[in-house]
Enzyme design. Structure first.
Site, PDB file in Angstrom:
ATOM      1  N   ARG A   1      -0.759  51.623  14.837  1.00  0.00           N
ATOM      2  CA  ARG A   1      -2.458  51.565  14.594  1.00  0.00           C
ATOM      3  C   ARG A   1      -3.452  52.315  15.959  1.00  0.00           C
ATOM      4  O   ARG A   1      -2.983  51.050  16.744  1.00  0.00           O
ATOM      5  CB  ARG A   1      -2.796  51.336  13.661  1.00  0.00           C
ATOM      6  CG  ARG A   1      -2.770  51.011  12.104  1.00  0.00           C
ATOM      7  CD  ARG A   1      -2.649  52.163  11.192  1.00  0.00           C
ATOM      8  NE  ARG A   1      -2.026  52.135  10.168  1.00  0.00           N
ATOM      9  CZ  ARG A   1      -0.626  52.828   9.587  1.00  0.00           C
ATOM     10  NH1 ARG A   1      -0.134  53.360  10.457  1.00  0.00           N
ATOM     11  NH2 ARG A   1      -0.738  52.677   8.478  1.00  0.00           N
TER      12      ARG A   1
ATOM     13  N   GLU B   1      -8.988  59.272  13.811  1.00  0.00           N
ATOM     14  CA  GLU B   1      -7.528  60.056  13.256  1.00  0.00           C
ATOM     15  C   GLU B   1      -8.397  60.869  11.751  1.00  0.00           C
ATOM     16  O   GLU B   1      -9.471  60.765  11.150  1.00  0.00           O
ATOM     17  CB  GLU B   1      -6.359  59.699  12.412  1.00  0.00           C
ATOM     18  CG  GLU B   1      -6.059  58.453  14.167  1.00  0.00           C
ATOM     19  CD  GLU B   1      -4.601  58.545  13.687  1.00  0.00           C
ATOM     20  OE1 GLU B   1      -4.069  58.527  12.160  1.00  0.00           O
ATOM     21  OE2 GLU B   1      -3.429  57.446  13.771  1.00  0.00           O
TER      22      GLU B   1
ATOM     23  N   HIS C   1       0.557  61.633  14.529  1.00  0.00           N
ATOM     24  CA  HIS C   1       0.719  60.566  13.545  1.00  0.00           C
ATOM     25  C   HIS C   1       1.790  61.226  13.198  1.00  0.00           C
ATOM     26  O   HIS C   1       1.867  61.227  11.953  1.00  0.00           O
ATOM     27  CB  HIS C   1      -1.186  60.160  12.741  1.00  0.00           C
ATOM     28  CG  HIS C   1      -0.341  59.106  12.290  1.00  0.00           C
ATOM     29  ND1 HIS C   1      -0.818  58.157  12.084  1.00  0.00           N
ATOM     30  CD2 HIS C   1       0.664  58.792  11.612  1.00  0.00           C
ATOM     31  CE1 HIS C   1      -0.964  56.939  11.114  1.00  0.00           C
ATOM     32  NE2 HIS C   1       0.500  57.286  10.423  1.00  0.00           N
TER      33      HIS C   1
HETATM   34  P1  NAP Z   1       6.409  44.167   9.814  1.00  0.00           P
HETATM   35  O1  NAP Z   1       7.881  44.331   9.184  1.00  0.00           O
HETATM   36  O2  NAP Z   1       5.342  43.206   9.004  1.00  0.00           O
HETATM   37  O3  NAP Z   1       6.301  44.085  11.347  1.00  0.00           O
HETATM   38  C1  NAP Z   1       4.856  43.812  11.901  1.00  0.00           C
HETATM   39  C2  NAP Z   1       5.708  42.796  12.765  1.00  0.00           C
HETATM   40  O4  NAP Z   1       4.126  42.183  13.219  1.00  0.00           O
HETATM   41  C3  NAP Z   1       5.793  41.137  12.389  1.00  0.00           C
HETATM   42  O5  NAP Z   1       6.531  41.250  13.581  1.00  0.00           O
HETATM   43  C4  NAP Z   1       4.756  40.514  12.484  1.00  0.00           C
HETATM   44  O6  NAP Z   1       5.154  39.358  13.329  1.00  0.00           O
HETATM   45  C5  NAP Z   1       3.385  41.322  13.931  1.00  0.00           C
HETATM   46  N1  NAP Z   1       1.997  41.103  13.739  1.00  0.00           N
HETATM   47  C6  NAP Z   1       1.448  40.944  12.952  1.00  0.00           C
HETATM   48  N2  NAP Z   1       0.165  40.728  12.920  1.00  0.00           N
HETATM   49  C7  NAP Z   1       0.201  40.408  14.721  1.00  0.00           C
HETATM   50  C8  NAP Z   1      -0.886  40.112  15.682  1.00  0.00           C
HETATM   51  N3  NAP Z   1      -1.474  39.491  14.240  1.00  0.00           N
HETATM   52  N4  NAP Z   1      -0.689  39.875  16.439  1.00  0.00           N
HETATM   53  C9  NAP Z   1       1.061  40.407  17.137  1.00  0.00           C
HETATM   54  N5  NAP Z   1       1.647  40.671  15.725  1.00  0.00           N
HETATM   55  C10 NAP Z   1       1.342  40.868  14.756  1.00  0.00           C
HETATM   56  O7  NAP Z   1       5.793  45.594   9.054  1.00  0.00           O
HETATM   57  P2  NAP Z   1       6.481  47.153   9.724  1.00  0.00           P
HETATM   58  O8  NAP Z   1       7.752  47.411   8.903  1.00  0.00           O
HETATM   59  O9  NAP Z   1       7.654  46.817  11.137  1.00  0.00           O
HETATM   60  O10 NAP Z   1       5.669  48.211   9.945  1.00  0.00           O
HETATM   61  C11 NAP Z   1       4.553  47.382  11.161  1.00  0.00           C
HETATM   62  C12 NAP Z   1       3.449  48.227  11.841  1.00  0.00           C
HETATM   63  O11 NAP Z   1       3.530  49.854  12.545  1.00  0.00           O
HETATM   64  C13 NAP Z   1       2.749  49.137  10.289  1.00  0.00           C
HETATM   65  O12 NAP Z   1       1.718  48.094   9.428  1.00  0.00           O
HETATM   66  C14 NAP Z   1       2.169  50.362  10.341  1.00  0.00           C
HETATM   67  O13 NAP Z   1       0.792  49.776  11.470  1.00  0.00           O
HETATM   68  C15 NAP Z   1       2.753  50.331  11.259  1.00  0.00           C
HETATM   69  N6  NAP Z   1       3.357  52.053  11.337  1.00  0.00           N
HETATM   70  C16 NAP Z   1       3.103  53.221  11.939  1.00  0.00           C
HETATM   71  C17 NAP Z   1       3.803  54.075  11.781  1.00  0.00           C
HETATM   72  C18 NAP Z   1       2.617  55.823  12.514  1.00  0.00           C
HETATM   73  O14 NAP Z   1       3.895  56.817  11.753  1.00  0.00           O
HETATM   74  N7  NAP Z   1       3.197  55.474  13.488  1.00  0.00           N
HETATM   75  C19 NAP Z   1       4.997  54.503  10.724  1.00  0.00           C
HETATM   76  C20 NAP Z   1       4.794  53.769   9.737  1.00  0.00           C
HETATM   77  C21 NAP Z   1       4.647  51.831  10.507  1.00  0.00           C
HETATM   78  P3  NAP Z   1       3.763  37.898  13.281  1.00  0.00           P
HETATM   79  O15 NAP Z   1       3.453  37.949  12.081  1.00  0.00           O
HETATM   80  O16 NAP Z   1       4.601  36.581  13.703  1.00  0.00           O
HETATM   81  O17 NAP Z   1       2.613  37.782  13.942  1.00  0.00           O
HETATM   82  C1  8YV Z   2       1.898  57.736   7.049  1.00  0.00           C
HETATM   83  C2  8YV Z   2       2.594  55.106   8.535  1.00  0.00           C
HETATM   84  O1  8YV Z   2       2.649  58.924   7.532  1.00  0.00           O
HETATM   85  O2  8YV Z   2       3.709  54.070   7.054  1.00  0.00           O
HETATM   86  C3  8YV Z   2       2.729  54.230   7.791  1.00  0.00           C
HETATM   87  O3  8YV Z   2       2.115  53.027   7.698  1.00  0.00           O
HETATM   88  O4  8YV Z   2       1.669  55.031   9.032  1.00  0.00           O
HETATM   89  C4  8YV Z   2       2.767  57.090   8.385  1.00  0.00           C
HETATM   90  O5  8YV Z   2       4.802  55.827   7.174  1.00  0.00           O
HETATM   91  C5  8YV Z   2       0.679  57.199   6.508  1.00  0.00           C
HETATM   92  O6  8YV Z   2       0.455  56.076   6.016  1.00  0.00           O
HETATM   93  C6  8YV Z   2       0.589  57.828   5.683  1.00  0.00           C
HETATM   94  O7  8YV Z   2      -0.101  58.308   4.907  1.00  0.00           O
END
Ligand code: NAP
Ligand code: 8YV
Length: 321
Positions: free
Chosen positions: A231, A260, A278
């Site tokens: 994010r 954004e 994004h």
């Molecule tokens: P997840 O399985 O919950 O993994 C999140 C990881 O972040 C965990 O390993 C957690 O480990 C760590 N974390 C949480 N808080 C933290 C902190 N304060 N400091 C350091 N590490 C921390 O989630 P996921 O499914 O992999 O998704 C992760 C994130 O990716 C989403 O929440 C979203 O923000 C982002 N994302 C972005 C896109 C995009 O389009 N760019 C798409 C999908 C997801 P600990 O609990 O051990 O700290």
């Molecule tokens: C989405 C994302 O595009 O899953 C997330 O956390 O950032 C993206 O996959 C976004 O949430 C759309 O609203």
């Protein structure tokens, strides 16, 4: 049969809207000329919300006294006040796992694009500059250690792909992960010092705000590359711009931004950054699966089978819905 009333704050994908129209009475908030009187009229009827990234917080909960579930599109749900929902007994669901591979693929693409300057090289060719001289040699992924900030579902999918690139992998999170052999760093500063690439893939929100700040960028160093697919709020954007300008780090690849879809003109002007709008989960295939999970969570809940993917702040303990 009386249909359950579901609120949609902003338009969603057609296959989501079609299925929700079939199963529920769908209230399209974005079409209401006056949101306050719309909510005053339909608010008490609403039992579910289907949402993209609209802000869902106590101000809205106050208007929806019979709300049971918020079904949110995307795995990240920092736009939903899930803690407040939990306090009110409202379930929040997100769309985990179905996007892991898509986001991990894009992250690797962005990493290589940033290090090897693929967009810059393409612009160079299109501008006819290859006719004058070859494109300058680039940096390399060879001899780099890659640090993953947040080794969760997506972080692990990124790490698995990186194994194929034969680079050492390290990670930081609040906890050590079971079942992985990657080196753990208990602080973000340590991870930055030990790595030549940092990939941020944590949740957003207050807990990770500006986790990557000027100090972390300094620790990453002048050969360092930052990739942010988490994010925008996770990185101090002003500090990053300064670090890119002053060559405190070498380059960055960004998919997400603090405000954004507004991207600072200063970032756009820089040559040592690759900027994406994004798009990490943004294929038809994956967005369809995410949308389906939004629908399926609502169908499951109102079918009395509980939520499919509740978030950690609103765990499901198996009561009848
Ligand atoms: P997840 O399985 O919950 O993994 C999140 C990881 O972040 C965990 O390993 C957690 O480990 C760590 N974390 C949480 N808080 C933290 C902190 N304060 N400091 C350091 N590490 C921390 O989630 P996921 O499914 O992999 O998704 C992760 C994130 O990716 C989403 O929440 C979203 O923000 C982002 N994302 C972005 C896109 C995009 O389009 N760019 C798409 C999908 C997801 P600990 O609990 O051990 O700290
Ligand atoms: C989405 C994302 O595009 O899953 C997330 O956390 O950032 C993206 O996959 C976004 O949430 C759309 O609203």
């Amino acid at each position: 049969m009386i249909k359950v009333d579901v609120l949609m704050p902003a338009a969603m994908m057609p296959h989501v809207m079609d299925q929700l129209e079939q199963a529920f009475t769908l209230h399209r908030m974005w079409e209401a000329p006056d949101r306050a009187s719309f909510l005053a009229e339909v608010g008490p009827l609403i039992r579910g919300i289907a949402t993209n990234s609209s802000r869902i917080d106590s101000a809205l909960f106050d208007r929806l006294p019979n709300l049971e579930i918020v079904s949110s599109f995307g795995v990240g749900y920092d736009h939903v006040d899930a803690a407040e929902a939990g306090r009110r007994g409202i379930v929040v669901t997100n769309t985990p796992d179905v996007l892991n591979d898509e986001v991990a693929d894009l992250t690797i693409g962005l990493l290589i694009a940033t290090i090897r300057q693929i967009p810059q090289a393409e612009r160079y060719l299109r501008e006819g500059r290859w006719l004058e001289r070859p494109f300058p040699l680039s940096a390399t992924l060879r001899d780099r250690k890659v640090g993953i900030v947040g080794l969760g579902r997506i972080g692990k999918a990124i790490a698995r792909r990186l194994e194929g690139f034969d680079v050492p992998i390290l990670y930081h999170g609040r906890n050590r992960q079971d079942g992985v052999t990657y080196a753990y760093c208990s602080t973000i500063e340590e991870l930055a010092r030990e790595s030549d690439v940092l990939i941020a893939i944590t949740p957003g929100g207050a807990g990770t705000r500006h986790l990557i700040d000027a100090n972390v960028l300094k620790a990453l160093g002048p050969n360092g590359i930052l990739i942010n697919v988490a994010r925008g709020s996770v990185v101090d954007e002003a500090a990053l711009i300064e670090a890119l300008k002053s060559k405190t780090i070498l380059a960055a690849g960004l998919d997400v931004y603090e405000n954004e879809p507004k991207v600072p003109a200063e970032l756009i002007a820089l040559e040592n950054v690759v900027l994406l709008p994004h798009i990490a989960s943004g294929s038809v295939y994956t967005r369809k699966a995410m949308g389906q999970l939004v629908v399926d969570n609502l169908l499951s809940w109102f079918g009395g089978r509980g939520p499919l993917t509740p978030v950690s702040e609103t765990p499901w303990r198996g009561e009848e819905s």
